[in-house]
Design an enzyme around this catalytic site. Structure first.
Site, PDB file in Angstrom:
ATOM      1  CG  HIS A  37       0.231  -6.219   2.008  1.00 49.55           C
ATOM      2  ND1 HIS A  37      -0.108  -5.498   1.160  1.00 49.55           N
ATOM      3  CD2 HIS A  37      -0.727  -7.298   2.057  1.00 49.55           C
ATOM      4  CE1 HIS A  37      -0.930  -6.134   0.209  1.00 49.55           C
ATOM      5  NE2 HIS A  37      -1.467  -7.027   0.958  1.00 49.55           N
ATOM      6  CD  GLU A  63       5.689  -4.485   1.538  1.00 47.39           C
ATOM      7  OE1 GLU A  63       6.254  -5.210   0.229  1.00 47.39           O
ATOM      8  OE2 GLU A  63       4.629  -5.094   1.898  1.00 47.39           O
ATOM      9  CB  CYS A 116       0.457  -2.897  -2.676  1.00 46.59           C
ATOM     10  SG  CYS A 116      -0.077  -2.925  -1.162  1.00 46.59           S
ATOM     11  CB  CYS A 161       2.401  -1.162   1.283  1.00 49.86           C
ATOM     12  SG  CYS A 161       1.875  -2.966   2.088  1.00 49.86           S
TER      13      CYS A 161
END
Length: 161
Positions: A52, A54, A82, A85
């Site tokens: 991801h 992040e 999430c 992250c």
């Protein structure tokens, strides 16, 4: 980071998300902003379902900046991070998170899409389980339509991205 700075950086993160979508990746974008609240140190689009924006940005930042510096930096992201992250941001020692739209808004867009099985675990709850007082700002309701736009139709067109 004041409200005006956060809005400006969220719009830049959204441009990163749009670039990710243009490459066929999930439309998420993140920035690392310096302690001055102005200077963007790095930006990252989503890579895939495990990398991801992040988490990738936080990992890279942890390799390139001292912990003391990162604690005074802000990770700005288009959607609420999430659990994966948020944990990575926590371990990278980044002291501030700004996000535009909530995880609930993302779930409304993706539904029960197999490639994005959204966890109902807000980032504030993950942080509250830790020992670091990471500051969180978000969501920004006035930007939600802008931040959702790159996702409109994306999840139906890219079912296995």
């Amino acid at each position: 980071m004041n409200h005006e700075q956060a809005v400006r950086h969220l719009r830049r993160a959204n441009a990163v998300a749009q670039r990710a979508a243009a490459m066929g990746r999930h439309p998420f974008g993140a920035l690392l902003v310096a302690p001055d609240g102005e200077t963007v140190l790095a930006e990252q689009g989503n890579i895939d379902t495990v990398h991801h924006a992040e988490a990738t940005l936080a990992r890279t930042a942890s390799l390139n900046y001292p912990r003391e510096t990162l604690w005074d930096c802000t990770l700005v992201t288009t959607f609420e991070p999430c659990a994966m992250c948020t944990g990575t941001i926590y371990w990278a020692h980044i002291g501030h998170i700004v996000y535009g739209a909530s995880e609930e808004s993302l779930l409304a867009l993706t539904g029960n899409a197999e490639e994005n099985p959204t966890l109902n675990l807000p980032c504030r709850q993950v942080i509250a389980s830790g020992q670091k007082p990471i500051r969180v700002q978000g969501p920004f309701a006035e930007l939600e339509a802008e931040l959702v736009a790159p996702h409109t139709g994306f999840w139906q067109q890219h079912p296995s991205t």
